[in-house]
Write an enzyme that holds these catalytic residues in place. Structure first.
Site, PDB file in Angstrom:
ATOM      1  N   CYS A  67      45.199  47.624  29.214  1.00  0.00           N
ATOM      2  CA  CYS A  67      45.141  46.183  29.001  1.00  0.00           C
ATOM      3  C   CYS A  67      44.215  45.796  27.854  1.00  0.00           C
ATOM      4  O   CYS A  67      43.072  46.221  27.803  1.00  0.00           O
ATOM      5  CB  CYS A  67      44.703  45.467  30.257  1.00  0.00           C
ATOM      6  SG  CYS A  67      44.712  43.690  30.020  1.00  0.00           S
ATOM      7  N   CYS A  77      41.670  42.448  29.449  1.00  0.00           N
ATOM      8  CA  CYS A  77      40.411  42.866  30.079  1.00  0.00           C
ATOM      9  C   CYS A  77      39.947  44.151  29.408  1.00  0.00           C
ATOM     10  O   CYS A  77      39.370  45.021  30.042  1.00  0.00           O
ATOM     11  CB  CYS A  77      40.572  43.049  31.577  1.00  0.00           C
ATOM     12  SG  CYS A  77      41.721  44.348  32.057  1.00  0.00           S
ATOM     13  N   HIS A 112      38.789  49.174  31.838  1.00  0.00           N
ATOM     14  CA  HIS A 112      39.400  50.458  32.199  1.00  0.00           C
ATOM     15  C   HIS A 112      38.655  51.617  31.542  1.00  0.00           C
ATOM     16  O   HIS A 112      38.527  52.689  32.119  1.00  0.00           O
ATOM     17  CB  HIS A 112      40.878  50.481  31.810  1.00  0.00           C
ATOM     18  CG  HIS A 112      41.720  49.587  32.676  1.00  0.00           C
ATOM     19  ND1 HIS A 112      42.035  49.920  33.969  1.00  0.00           N
ATOM     20  CD2 HIS A 112      42.282  48.382  32.440  1.00  0.00           C
ATOM     21  CE1 HIS A 112      42.775  48.945  34.495  1.00  0.00           C
ATOM     22  NE2 HIS A 112      42.922  47.997  33.589  1.00  0.00           N
ATOM     23  N   ARG A 163      39.220  40.332  36.811  1.00  0.00           N
ATOM     24  CA  ARG A 163      40.166  39.982  37.880  1.00  0.00           C
ATOM     25  C   ARG A 163      39.861  40.654  39.212  1.00  0.00           C
ATOM     26  O   ARG A 163      40.611  40.461  40.170  1.00  0.00           O
ATOM     27  CB  ARG A 163      41.589  40.316  37.431  1.00  0.00           C
ATOM     28  CG  ARG A 163      42.057  39.367  36.347  1.00  0.00           C
ATOM     29  CD  ARG A 163      43.133  39.954  35.470  1.00  0.00           C
ATOM     30  NE  ARG A 163      43.315  39.126  34.287  1.00  0.00           N
ATOM     31  CZ  ARG A 163      42.481  39.113  33.242  1.00  0.00           C
ATOM     32  NH1 ARG A 163      41.440  39.908  33.221  1.00  0.00           N
ATOM     33  NH2 ARG A 163      42.691  38.306  32.223  1.00  0.00           N
ATOM     34  N   CYS A 183      47.213  39.765  35.548  1.00  0.00           N
ATOM     35  CA  CYS A 183      47.356  40.723  34.463  1.00  0.00           C
ATOM     36  C   CYS A 183      48.285  41.815  34.953  1.00  0.00           C
ATOM     37  O   CYS A 183      47.900  42.664  35.743  1.00  0.00           O
ATOM     38  CB  CYS A 183      46.035  41.306  34.034  1.00  0.00           C
ATOM     39  SG  CYS A 183      46.320  42.497  32.726  1.00  0.00           S
ATOM     40  N   CYS A 211      47.984  45.502  33.576  1.00  0.00           N
ATOM     41  CA  CYS A 211      46.985  46.166  34.409  1.00  0.00           C
ATOM     42  C   CYS A 211      47.600  46.599  35.730  1.00  0.00           C
ATOM     43  O   CYS A 211      47.487  47.754  36.129  1.00  0.00           O
ATOM     44  CB  CYS A 211      45.844  45.199  34.730  1.00  0.00           C
ATOM     45  SG  CYS A 211      44.491  45.275  33.559  1.00  0.00           S
TER      46      CYS A 211
HETATM   47  N1  NFV Z   1      43.962  43.261  36.862  1.00  0.00           N
HETATM   48  C1  NFV Z   1      43.401  43.517  35.860  1.00  0.00           C
HETATM   49 FE1  NFV Z   1      42.597  43.845  34.329  1.00  0.00          FE
HETATM   50  C2  NFV Z   1      41.259  42.836  34.693  1.00  0.00           C
HETATM   51  N2  NFV Z   1      40.431  42.035  34.890  1.00  0.00           N
HETATM   52  C3  NFV Z   1      41.778  45.250  35.100  1.00  0.00           C
HETATM   53  O1  NFV Z   1      41.259  46.136  35.650  1.00  0.00           O
HETATM   54  O2  NFV Z   1      43.404  42.543  33.267  1.00  0.00           O
HETATM   55 NI1  NFV Z   1      44.194  43.057  32.082  1.00  0.00          NI
END
Ligand code: NFV
Ligand code: HEM
Ligand code: HEM
Ligand code: SF4
Ligand code: SF4
Ligand code: F3S
Ligand SMILES: [Mg+2]
Lengths: 557, 366, 231
Positions: free
Chosen positions: A61, A64, A68, A484, A551, A554
């Site tokens: 992602c 965010c 990760h 999130r 998301c 994700c």
């Molecule tokens: N669900 C999610 Fe994420 C986040 N915050 C990641 O771990 O967004 Ni792209």
């Protein structure tokens, strides 16, 4: 007869989300959430160097971005028993908070606001009144009559051009919009200001990680070196920039985001009783001050709240194979031991097997499998994760800082504590934790300065870098609190390569399809009972779904 | 709300000028641009009908990092781009409308501006198993891409995913991910590489198309030369350390603290074409190498499988991590040595036999 | 240019003309230099600490030597290709390209004799034997590839027009990293070739006593008048 509506694509989110809902007498009676894009990240990671995994998982992602990567380096460090230096912990904390602040501001203004703010109505606002209103709720300097007049003129020109771009076909004029024109105009002004400002706070990632989106991480610490006597390292100039960016963030959040949030919320208090959904909340906690192993030092505490009981915080045991498990009975996957079982992520399997309708299709077969998301459960329970879970756990754990902001907001809005369990509560919790994060950021920053002053400039632990130093087999888990919610990465290393890698992601917890027992996850549950004024214009669905900040890249990965 | 786009003619009108004034203005412009009077009609038409350029931005197998990068642009800032320079008619990330209202916007632009709109693609296209790995509005992304490409004037492929397939195409490419140019032909495609590309590069490419109204010069991989003609290594400020043979041996060692070259930590700067060292990231704040991490080569096709990242050359396919050509080379060299030694020994034995035999023959003769 | 001197029972044959000998040694030298400098480029040693960039240039020098040797290597090789069309029959191009059946038969013979050592029969060719020829054929292909990849990656770091002539090759193999990877792997081909080659030259000398080793210096080989022999 129930009327089944489909919203696909759900926009102003990350990723490809589809919602199908059954409506009866103007209310949603059942709902299905589906992730319709998969990349197979868990398969791609197999056989690779564990030290490279952060870069792959980071690309799960770009919204965010970094969380990760953070979970990934932590899972490898956990597997190989690597302890990172205190400065690396602080720098990671600052990257965490700057990410959280930026992401939440973007979410509020650019992904969520248009559910509450009617852009077209802003054309009718009186700039003088708007200015008065703006000045009454905040000290933010950009609030003169002229400022709002110019903005309105620009907006009028834009609308008159006939090319409405991203605002075309919006739900303008919908009966669920309740804000006065002046608040709408403030909303539009701050939409544009926030768009411009978010690119500033994120420069903290650029300083420590070289770029954003997708800054660089490193197993064993952080890649940047500190040397205050060198142009090529983190020195006084770089640190000063970090300091001022955090100061500006604090100002923006306190003078723009929070006042707007409270102003808008005060017109939508009815949404404090809609969209509550599940009653269990989980937070892994994060922002360690004394090494990651010392959970009690976390700024965000770890724990679970069951049945909305704010008097008790339940413990989580991650290595217990019965606690966290993923199911696929409604997901397009196969398990070698049968689709009804739940698998602990260390034993997790990822075998794609699409069994949905052949595209193009009108409806998914929701009785069978209907999503690319797996369904995570804690001891068989569906859990909500995210800002609301974090605030509730902190609140229930009796942490002063949490109590202060939560009680303050409840009081200002004059709503009971139960209003937290709602669409509005979720959206408010996001703002409130942003306020905490801006405050904590400066603490981390000052601690880093103190460490450097005391002669500690280490940012990396070298001893387990070389694969020769690794055991033949190892297992690890890396956790974080993504914007999130609760994020976990699980790794099995064998012969210096990744044998298995599983991600259990916040949006997977929230947006997954129902489980083998038919229990709904958070999105689906929270939609039940939502009033729908016009089934053709699904504004209310967007409000509740957006309150989770979906998301899907994700969630599926 | 007024549905008809406001043209230059409308502008002239709303400022109180007549059609005659407008035509006079057009012939002046035409003379200025060196067009003969017979061509004036074209100019009139262009100005009468030319709206802000409509853009359709499709999202396939992506992480949305390219969108995020785009909104970080500092010059021009993104609010100005979307309000004044382009008409961003479809992008799932930012558009107000959802569901069939969103689909209607898409269809409207495809029909109304056929042959005129710019198509921007973020993410890869999956073709595995009939495209079921990425569906939007019940249709496969592949299908949507082909439909939208049909009437596009030109296509911008954002980032490594759209330009080269990106992370989902990495081995074993479980979903059959592909780059735009592997799916669409017969349209100009600009590959704006990087994972993601630098914000100002993205904005720069859009501005180039708007202002100069032509496709920028591209390199052999379809990347705009303005941003991708030099290696990161050629504009890297650590380069003097490279030439001087001053290398960081391990992260955060003394040499790292002095800013030596990251080549031995696997820096892909010498094999990566991007403008990170020049424009830098997030309005010139820094870039990966400046912040201590080697370049991982994110603007090159296939970079995900060129790893591991902390070695400057790839691992050898089929061997364990850390197995470089050198290790195998040394192994083969040793094996050759052993083979030669064995060969030499047998040769000697054979030759001794031969000598003995000829001695014996000699003896027999005598 | 070819002549045979009768000096019974051994004939001396002029095989390698001066240009071929000159080429050979310049080639050997440049390859040794390229392998050493190339290896260092691939894996530079860490010798300096706590010093400033402006005070050093050793790595730049190593690279300069590599590029200079690269030019010598390349043009020397081009010359050899030319000589393959104008030189004596032992140096002609058709020796190296196994298009005739006889060449394949001989390849198999040499494998049996020299490598598997299961048959003892003299090899008749006076220039190289056919196995050597095909090995050199592959070596020449490696020369071409090494030049294409070498100058191909060099194109990006040079302002000169010459390396730019090779820049088309890099995208063909997938980019600079792939080109470098091939370039690096080929170094090992040359190293191993050189080891085996030098060994075989001495080996043949030892077994056949035709003066193979010195032939690359003086150009002459010794050939028995009646070509025969047995184990
Ligand atoms: N669900 C999610 Fe994420 C986040 N915050 C990641 O771990 O967004 Ni792209
Ligand atoms: C037998 C012949 C050659 C051998 C064994 C050889 C070997 C090598 C090796 C091992 C490397 C290091 C690659 C790496 O690990 O990244 C290298 C680099 C290089 N070689 Fe060669 N090479 C040869 C011929 C050439 C030729 C003919 C050229 C043409 C100019 C050339 C130009 C280069 C260049 C430009 C580099 C990269 C240098 C840098 O980026 O600093 N090489 N060579
Ligand atoms: C002690 C060192 C060396 C000696 C004594 C030597 C000797 C010879 C001899 C005698 C031949 C002719 C072989 C035959 O009749 O079959 C030959 C050919 C050849 N050698 Fe060497 N060599 C040496 C080193 C090298 C090296 C280091 C290289 C490069 C890697 C090399 C490359 C070649 C090539 C390419 C040929 C074919 C020549 C042609 O036909 O143009 N040699 N060498
Ligand atoms: S190119 Fe990189 S940043 Fe862009 S969508 Fe693909 S993975 Fe994300
Ligand atoms: S750090 Fe990387 S790009 Fe910079 S000089 Fe060294 S090898 Fe080249
Ligand atoms: S990793 Fe990418 S961002 Fe630039 S420095 Fe390398 S091309
Ligand atoms: Mg998973």
């Amino acid at each position: 007869m129930a009327n089944r509506i489909v919203v696909d694509p759900i926009t102003r989110i990350e990723g490809h989300l589809r919602v199908e809902a059954k409506i009866e007498d103007g209310k949603i009676v059942d709902a299905y959430s589906s992730g319709t894009m998969v990349r197979g990240m868990e398969l791609i990671l197999k056989g690779r160097d564990p030290r490279d995994a952060w870069a792959f998982t980071e690309r799960v992602c770009g919204v965010c971005t970094t969380v990760h990567a953070l979970a990934s380096v932590r899972t490898v460090e956990n597997a190989l028993d690597i302890k990172i230096p205190p400065n690396a912990e602080l720098i990671r904390n600052m990257m965490f908070t700057s990410q959280l602040i930026q992401d939440h501001v973007i979410h509020f203004y650019h992904l969520h606001a248009l559910d509450w703010v009617d852009v077209v109505s802003a054309l009718k606002a009186d700039p003088l009144e708007t200015s008065k209103l703006a000045q009454s709720i905040s000290n933010w300097p950009k609030s003169s009559v002229g400022y709002f007049k110019d903005l309105q003129k620009r907006l009028t020109g834009f609308v008159n051009s006939g090319q409405l771009g991203i605002f075309a076909n919006g739900y303008w004029g919908h009966s669920a919009y309740k804000l006065p024109a002046e608040v709408n105009l403030i909303g539009v002004a701050h939409y544009l200001e926030a768009l411009e400002w978010q690119k500033e706070i994120i420069k903290i990632h650029t300083i420590f990680g070289g770029k954003n989106p997708h800054p660089n991480y490193l197993v064993g610490g952080v890649p940047c070196s500190i040397n205050i006597d060198e142009a090529n390292a983190i020195n006084a100039e770089r640190l000063a920039m970090v300091g001022s960016l955090f100061e500006e963030a604090k100002q923006f959040v306190e003078q723009v985001y929070i006042p707007d949030l409270m102003a808008i919320a005060s017109f939508y208090k009815d949404w404090g009783a809609i969209g509550g959904g599940l009653s269990n909340y989980m937070s892994f906690g994060d922002l360690p001050l004394n090494g990651y192993d010392d959970v009690s030092s976390y700024k965000f505490p770890r724990g679970i709240i069951m049945n909305r009981n704010l008097n008790e915080v339940v413990d989580i045991d991650l290595s217990d194979p019965e606690q966290i498990q993923e199911y696929i009975s409604h997901s397009w996957y196969d398990y070698s031991g049968g689709d009804e079982q739940g698998l602990h992520p260390w034993k997790g399997e990822t075998k794609l097997n699409y069994s949905g309708p052949k595209p193009p299709y009108d409806y998914l077969n929701v009785e069978e499998k209907y999503s690319w998301m797996k369904t995570p459960r804690w001891k068989g329970n569906a859990m909500e994760v995210g800002p609301l879970a974090r605030m509730l756990v902190g609140y229930a754990a009796g942490k002063e800082e949490f109590k202060e902001v939560v009680d303050g907001a409840l009081k200002a809005l004059d709503v009971p504590v139960t209003a937290l369990f709602s669409t509005l509560g979720r959206t408010a919790a996001r703002g409130l934790e942003t306020k905490l994060a801006t405050k904590w950021s400066l603490e981390f920053f000052n601690q880093l300065l103190a460490n450097i002053k005391n002669g500690d400039s280490r940012t990396f632990t070298k001893d387990k870098w070389e694969p020769e130093t690794w055991p033949k087999e190892a297992k690890g888990v890396g956790l974080t609190e993504a914007p999130r919610g609760a994020l976990s990465h699980w790794i099995v290393i064998k012969d210096k390569k990744i044998e298995n890698y599983q991600l259990v992601v916040p949006s997977t917890w929230n947006a997954s399809p129902r489980d083998h027992k038919g229990q709904r996850s958070a999105y689906e549950e929270s939609l039940i009972g939502t009033p729908i004024a016009d089934p053709d214009k699904p504004l209310e669905i967007l409000r509740t779904i957006h309150s989770f900040d979906p998301c899907i890249a994700c969630a599926v990965h | 709300m007024n549905e008809k786009p406001k043209t230059v003619y409308d502008d002239v009108k709303s400022n109180g000028h007549s059609r005659r004034d407008f035509l006079k203005f057009c012939s002046m412009m035409a003379a200025f641009m060196g067009i003969k009077s017979s061509g004036v009609g074209q100019v009139v038409e262009a100005l009468e009908t030319k709206p802000r350029i409509p853009i359709i931005w499709l999202h396939g197998q992506e992480c949305t990092g390219c969108s995020e990068s785009f909104i970080r642009s500092s010059h021009p800032i993104v609010a100005d781009i979307i309000l004044d320079k382009i008409s961003l008619d479809y992008t799932e990330t930012l558009m107000a409308a959802s569901g069939h209202q969103a689909e209607a916007s898409l269809k409207q632009t495809m029909e109304k501006y056929k042959g005129e709109y710019l198509l921007i693609v973020e993410g890869a296209t999956t073709v595995g198993d009939g495209g079921v790995y990425c569906c939007i509005g019940g249709k496969t992304f592949e299908n949507r891409l082909k439909e939208a490409a049909e009437g596009a004037k030109a296509i911008i492929a954002w980032g490594n995913c759209a330009s080269a397939g990106g992370v989902q195409k990495a081995n074993p490419n479980p979903t059959g991910a592909k780059a735009v140019h592997e799916i669409i032909s017969g349209k100009p495609i600009i590959n704006v590489q990087g994972c993601p590309p630098i914000a100002e590069v993205m904005a720069g490419v859009v501005v180039h198309l708007l202002v100069f109204e032509r496709i920028p010069q591209l390199d052999a991989h379809g990347r705009p030369k303005a941003f991708y003609s030099r290696r990161v290594h050629d504009t890297c400020y650590r380069r003097p350390n490279f030439d001087a043979g001053l290398f960081v041996e391990s992260f955060d060692d003394e040499n790292a603290k002095r800013g030596y070259c990251l080549y031995k930590l696997g820096c892909k700067g010498p094999v990566t074409y991007n403008t990170c060292g020049v424009i830098k990231w997030n309005n010139g704040v820094s870039f990966p190498i400046q912040s201590g991490h080697p370049c991982i080569g994110c603007s090159e096709a296939n970079f995900w499988d060129n790893g591991p990242f902390y070695q400057h050359l790839s691992q050898f396919p089929g061997f364990g991590i850390e197995t470089t050509a050198d290790k195998i080379g040394v192994g083969l060299g040793v094996a050759t040595g052993v083979g030669i030694a064995a060969h030499a020994v047998t040769t000697n034995i054979r030759k001794r036999k031969l000598i003995q035999k000829s001695k014996k023959d000699d003896d027999d003769d005598s | 240019m070819e002549e045979t001197v009768h000096k019974s029972p051994i004939k001396i044959k002029y095989i390698w003309e001066l240009p071929v000998r000159f080429y050979h040694w310049l080639n050997a030298l440049s390859i040794v230099v390229l392998c050493i400098t190339g290896y260092i480029i691939g894996d530079p040693f860490a010798i300096q600490k706590g010093t400033e960039a402006y005070m050093n240039y050793w790595f730049g020098t190593v690279r300069f030597v590599h590029f200079a040797a690269g030019y010598i290597f390349f043009f020397n090789f081009v010359f050899r290709l030319y000589w393959g069309f104008v030189g004596n029959k032992y140096s002609r191009w058709y020796n190296y390209v196994p298009l005739k059946k006889a060449q394949w038969v001989e390849i198999w013979d040499v494998i049996k004799t020299d490598i598997l050592q299961i048959k003892c029969k003299p090899i008749h060719s006076l220039g190289h034997n056919a196995l050597a020829d095909i090995t050199y054929f592959f070596t020449f292909i490696a020369f071409v590839l090494q030049s294409l990849t070498g100058f191909g990656i060099y194109a990006a770091m040079s302002n000169s027009w010459f390396p730019k002539l090779f820049s088309w090759f890099v995208p063909l193999v997938g980019g600079d990293l792939a080109a470098r990877q091939i370039h690096h792997i080929l170094m090992w081909f040359f190293i191993i070739f050189a080891i085996i080659h030098v060994y075989l030259v001495f080996y043949h000398d030892y077994i056949e006593r035709r003066g193979v080793t010195s032939s690359m210096i003086g150009g002459w080989k010794f050939v028995e008048s009646e070509e025969e022999g047995e184990c």
